[in-house]
Structures are given as structure tokens and as C-alpha cells.
Write a protein that holds these residues in place. Structure first.
Motif: not given
Length: 352
Positions: A45-52, A84-90, A98-103, A220-223
Motif C-alpha cells: 500500500g501507499m505509506v505516508p512519508l511524513t515521519g521526518g 527537510v524541504l529538500l527531502g520532501m521535494m525528493d 546530482k541536484g540533491r547532492l548540490m543542495c 527524515g533520514s537526511m534530517f
């Protein structure tokens, strides 16, 4: 006499996280911030990604309300908000590696340049005296911060692993601060830990939380990766450092080694080192026959052993060069085993 008012920041972080984890679930589905099963993700199923996001917001609210962390480190929350914003966008749009790495490099620059929380010395890791980095410390710190962020992001592959590993490291940091006479600084890692616990309850479906699974997501993992490296650098540098730099390395040794071994294997095969796959440590354990929970316990136990080596080395003042050589030796052995694990298992089966 213990002052129970000192527990207010922890209770605040815990209950704010608990409330947000419930409130954000319908919002996650509404905005598409959910994880869908695919070849690499075997959940149902679809699991929310809001823990972080919930963990970050809980730490922010607790810090502002109780003035435990916000008072001295507002730039920590600036950098954390960006990660956290970067993670949410990802999580929502699957950004390019590469874009994620630059941020991430930009966030690391906030920590090193703006907050001036950077690595000035590596300690006496070669046995010839202190290795001072000078201005190079800024750039070295930025690389290290990005590395740790991705180490915790890459280890987040089964339920409870990123959160559990973060909790293990944070609690060992608390123990180390107490053991070295820096008990006044333990509230910072404890607030993060308090916010992670309710997430783990949902993520691992503890009794009373079943049927409401939530993932940490890249946010969350990046935070937690950023938080841990921020704390480690803060406490391992300067004239009043609570512990030595090599001790900090041991505390996060398992995530670092897993990332290094994976990237080395990908590079040897001519693949992008940022390419995702199913060959992480938890994948190996599960392919060997362990259940997800058994793999989780085994890896957290391994992570605890790494932390214990770091703590014991610090408490008994084992020479830094010995700790460093020990880490490099273990990294070499770990990488070799990971590269050859299935061949070694086949040989073992033939022998028995």
C-alpha cells in the motif's frame, strides 16, 4: 536533587511528534507525499512519508518553547529546514541525485561557514601530533557533512533502521557526554531522541500503533544525519571538546562503512555511486534468511558495538592513532566481506 522541570523539553518533543504523526497522515495522501511499492520497495500500500517532517517540527517546537537549543543554534534550524524541504521535494518528485547532492552541499555550507561549526583538527590520528586543518577545515567539513547525511539516507531501507540507528547513536552521545563530565549538554541529543520514539512506534507498528505505518522519508533520514553530524562536530572540536574526533567517527562507524562499501562496489562495476540498489547490509541479511525485524536487531546490535568501541576508546584514552588504524582495518575487512559475502557463504556451506 533532580529537577523534573528538565523533562519538559523531552515531553514536549515526544507529544508534539506524536500529534503531528497522526495529523499529517491524511495530509500526506492529499499532497501525494506517500511511498508506493516498486521493485526496490516491498511494502504494502501507499505509506505516508511524513515521519521526518513530524520529527523536525517536534524538535523545533520543543526548542522554541523551552529555549533549550534554539537559543544557541538558530542556524541549526535554518540548515535543518532546508534539508527537510529538500527531502520532501525528493520524496514527492524524486529529484536527480546530482541536484540533491548540490543542495546538500549548500546545507553543509550553512553549518560550516555560517554557523562556524566546522572541523578544525583531526586530533593525533597519525601519532605525530595534532593534525590541524586551518582553512581547509571548512571544505573538509562540508564533504563530511554531505557524507554523513547520505550515509543515514542510504541505510534507511527497512522499518526502524534509520530511526533506530539514530536513536542508538544519540543515546551513546548522551552516555559519552555524561562520562566525560559534559552532562549539561545532554538535552540536545535527548530532544531529538524523544521525537524519534513516537515515530518508531508507528513505523514498527508497536502495540497500539498497528495499522498506521509511517515512513521517515528522505526528509527524515537526511534530517537525522544532519543533526547527528552537527552534534558530533560541535562536541569533538575546540578547546572544550567533550570527546576526540576519532571517537565521533566510531559512533557513526557502521553507516559510514556501509556507505563506503556500497559506493566502492558500484564504482568497481562502473556504475554511478549514487545509483540506488538492493545490496545494502539489510538486504544481505534478509537474503540470508533473516526477517525484517531480525535484520533490524542484528544491524542495531552491530551499530551499538561500533559505538561501544568509540566510547571505551575515549574513556580509557586509547591513543587516537590506534583508534584510527583500527577503524581503517575494520573498514577494509568489512568492505572485503561485503564484496565477497555470497562466495564466502557458498564455500562455508560446502565445508559443512
Amino acid at each position: 536533587m533532580f529537577d523534573y522541570l528538565q523533562l519538559i523539553p523531552l515531553f514536549t518533543a515526544f507529544f508534539v511528534a506524536l500529534i503531528l504523526l497522526v495529523v499529517m497522515t491524511p495530509l500526506a495522501h492529499q499532497f501525494g507525499l506517500v511511498d508506493q511499492p516498486n521493485l526496490r520497495k516491498r511494502h504494502h500500500g501507499m505509506v505516508p512519508l511524513t515521519g521526518g517532517v513530524a520529527i523536525f517540527m517536534a524538535v523545533l517546537v520543543a526548542s522554541i518553547v523551552t529555549d533549550v537549543w534554539m537559543k544557541n543554534n538558530p542556524l541549526f534550524f535554518t540548515a535543518s529546514a532546508f534539508i527537510v524541504l529538500l527531502g520532501m521535494m525528493d520524496d514527492r518528485f524524486e529529484l536527480s541525485a546530482k541536484g540533491r547532492l548540490m543542495c546538500q552541499f549548500g546545507v553543509a555550507a550553512i553549518m560550516a561557514w555560517s554557523a562556524q561549526n566546522y572541523i578544525t583538527s583531526l586530533g593525533n590520528i597519525v601519532g605525530l601530533g595534532q593534525v590541524d586543518l586551518g582553512l581547509a577545515g571548512y571544505f573538509f567539513t562540508i564533504v563530511c557533512v554531505v557524507g554523513v547525511i547520505n550515509a543515514f539516507n542510504m541505510i534507511d531501507g527497512i522499518d526502524g533502521l534509520a530511526g533506530g540507528m539514530s536513536l542508538v547513536v544519540l543515546l551513546f552521545v548522551v552516555g559519552l557526554l555524561l562520562a566525560t563530565g559534559n552532562g549539561g549538554a545532554i538535552m540536545e541529543p535527548l530532544i531529538i531522541a524523544a521525537a524519534i520514539v513516537p515515530f518508531l512506534a508507528f513505523n514498527l507498528s508497536w502495540k497500539g500503533f498497528k495499522g498506521n505505518k509511517i515512513f521517515m522519508g528522505d526528509a527524515g533520514s537526511m534530517f537525522v544525519g544532519l543533526t547527528i553530524v552537527w552534534l558530533l562536530v560541535d562536541h569533538a572540536q575546540g578547546v572544550e571538546a567533550a570527546f576526540r574526533p576519532i571517537t565521533a567517527v566510531w559512533l557513526i562507524g557502521l553507516p559510514l562503512m556501509d556507505m563506503a562499501a556500497i559506493m566502492y562496489r558500484r564504482a568497481r562495476k562502473g556504475q554511478s555511486v549514487l545509483r540506488p540498489d538492493r545490496k545494502h547490509l539489510h538486504n544481505i541479511f534478509m537474503r540470508a534468511g533473516l526477517s525484517s525485524n531480525q535484520a533490524l536487531v542484528a544491524i542495531l546490535f552491530m551499530g551499538s558495538l561500533y559505538c561501544m568501541v568509540g566510547v571505551l576508546g575515549e574513556v580509557f584514552m586509547v591513543p587516537e592513532w590506534v583508534m584510527f588504524l583500527g577503524f581503517i582495518a575494520l573498514l577494509t575487512v568489512y568492505s572485503y566481506i561485503i564484496q565477497n559475502i555470497w562466495r564466502m557463504i557458498r564455500k562455508f556451506k560446502r565445508v559443512i
